[in-house]
Design an enzyme around this catalytic site. Sequence first.
Site, PDB file in Angstrom:
ATOM      1  N   LYS A  78     -58.014 -22.112  23.454  1.00 52.26           N
ATOM      2  CA  LYS A  78     -57.042 -21.181  22.864  1.00 52.26           C
ATOM      3  C   LYS A  78     -57.648 -19.785  22.868  1.00 52.26           C
ATOM      4  O   LYS A  78     -58.829 -19.623  22.502  1.00 52.26           O
ATOM      5  CB  LYS A  78     -56.708 -21.626  21.435  1.00 52.26           C
ATOM      6  CG  LYS A  78     -55.624 -20.793  20.756  1.00 52.26           C
ATOM      7  CD  LYS A  78     -55.315 -21.309  19.348  1.00 52.26           C
ATOM      8  CE  LYS A  78     -54.122 -20.600  18.710  1.00 52.26           C
ATOM      9  NZ  LYS A  78     -53.804 -21.112  17.346  1.00 52.26           N
ATOM     10  N   SER A 159     -48.769 -22.004  16.655  1.00 49.30           N
ATOM     11  CA  SER A 159     -49.152 -20.911  17.536  1.00 49.30           C
ATOM     12  C   SER A 159     -49.923 -21.362  18.769  1.00 49.30           C
ATOM     13  O   SER A 159     -49.977 -20.621  19.753  1.00 49.30           O
ATOM     14  CB  SER A 159     -50.008 -19.904  16.763  1.00 49.30           C
ATOM     15  OG  SER A 159     -51.228 -20.499  16.338  1.00 49.30           O
ATOM     16  N   SER A 183     -50.349 -25.014  13.246  1.00 44.53           N
ATOM     17  CA  SER A 183     -50.407 -24.598  14.654  1.00 44.53           C
ATOM     18  C   SER A 183     -51.091 -25.544  15.616  1.00 44.53           C
ATOM     19  O   SER A 183     -51.061 -25.295  16.816  1.00 44.53           O
ATOM     20  CB  SER A 183     -51.087 -23.236  14.765  1.00 44.53           C
ATOM     21  OG  SER A 183     -50.156 -22.243  14.488  1.00 44.53           O
TER      22      SER A 183
HETATM   23  N1  GLN Z   1     -46.284 -21.154  11.886  1.00 47.22           N
HETATM   24  C1  GLN Z   1     -47.222 -20.756  10.886  1.00 47.22           C
HETATM   25  C2  GLN Z   1     -47.278 -19.241  10.817  1.00 47.22           C
HETATM   26  O1  GLN Z   1     -46.540 -18.632  11.482  1.00 47.22           O
HETATM   27  C3  GLN Z   1     -48.569 -21.340  11.135  1.00 47.22           C
HETATM   28  C4  GLN Z   1     -49.327 -20.676  12.207  1.00 47.22           C
HETATM   29  C5  GLN Z   1     -50.685 -21.257  12.372  1.00 47.22           C
HETATM   30  O2  GLN Z   1     -50.956 -22.377  11.928  1.00 47.22           O
HETATM   31  N2  GLN Z   1     -51.565 -20.479  12.966  1.00 47.22           N
HETATM   32  O3  GLN Z   1     -48.042 -18.680  10.098  1.00 47.22           O
END
Ligand code: GLN
Length: 493
Positions: A78, A159, A183
Amino acid sequence: MMLTDLTIAAARAGLDRRDFTARALTEAHLAAIEALNPRLNAFITVTAEQALAQADAADAALRRGDGRALTGVPLAIKDLFCTAGVRTTAGSNILAPFVPPYESTVSANLLRDGAVFLGKANLDEFAMGSSNMTSAFGPVQNPWQRAQDAEAVLVPGGSSGGSAAAVAARLAMGATGTDTGGSIRQPASFCGIAGIKPTYGRCSRWGVVAFASSLDHPGPFARTVEDCAILLGAMAGHDPKDSTSADLQVPDFRAACARGVKGLRIGVPREYRADGMSAEIEALWQQGIAWLRDAGAEVVDVSLPHTKYGLATYYIVAPAEASSNLARYDGVRFGLRASGGEDLRDLYERTRAEGFGAEVRRRVLIGTYVLSAGYYDAYYLRAQKVRALILRDFTEAFAEVDALLTPTTPSAAFAQGERMDDPVTMYLNDVFTVPANLAGVPAISVPAGLDGNGLPLGLQVIGRAFDEETVIAAGAAIERAAGFAAVPAIRAG
Ligand code: GLN
């Protein structure tokens, strides 16, 4: 069988037997990336030359009899993990020119164990999102398609959407992700693969671009639970450079896959029966309960009474920490610097206006608001108190049961562009995943079935802090019972 279809476990065995070389395995994945990445956009940066050099080094190590857990295994990283000498963007224009001089601890651990890095996977900007639509490098396409409507381009979740799409489409055997509010688990569920968010402190955050430090959890993606366990074993471990890293031995996560669930008590939290949950997800959840019961677990109802405050708490704590972490991007120290500023303040403002996308700006605004004098007590302090109650819910539940079973997401993958006009609907994606981040406890998502559109759905197992082994054992039991063998429409081969 195509090399790109192998699991990590099978590939390692094949490499040891000299059935094929690490170079051939890497070349097969690089060819798949070349063929499919223009469509999927799962990688921001492909490091083909470096990957081939690492593969050759892996072949040399295998010849010497120095094969390790991941020797010759091609992975996607990532693009939130700093990689020495390789551009690390966090999916943001503000870091577009950033080439870190250091390697994150997690990626260094993977390299130590022999992994080959194919490149840097696309993500929502600064890991803020559930769709991968907020990346400054463009959206990622989910390799799965709706049976009835193959025209619709679906999101891979976020994400870590690039990581999940790459693994699902067989562009990589496994990948790293980070999970701040879901995410890893949500994109794993949307892409029909497995993903583990370990306990907070299990994997070092050092060298991972910070979003919300008290919630950020690095973890693995792979197509099987066993492969996730192998990756987690390599990624985890105490790191003196991260003050929140736990000084604990890394258990044999892979061995936990075969443990089974006989005699385990599995809790079904009644508050996760969210209003308007689709009948398909409800049915899959019931199926999961039956699978675990048939495998010898005792399934009981439990209550996590503060679940309904999870999302609101998360969307105060996470932006608050993000606004503080992102203050460092000022045009002076890292990445982008806007030109033509009149004075220092002007430089900061122009750089941040040019460098940050809309979602990141929204989070910074919310975060600075909830931390500001006069609102701090009403929002931030309150949210921290509720966070303590959510943690207490889990502690009380885990006095009764060994693990919890829930759906991973309230829906299957949605189409690009859907839900973008309403941030609050977008945030609902995280309703089942954020509580485990707020509590810091480990959780896995395992592909368990398909919805009526032929799209994958995941089940989530949540466990006690530092008991990833039970989470993995239950996840592997679900995997065996589900026999999930469906493959995405877009894939190598
Ligand atoms: N969807 C969540 C957010 O927008 C979690 C994102 C994540 O886990 N990095 O913050």
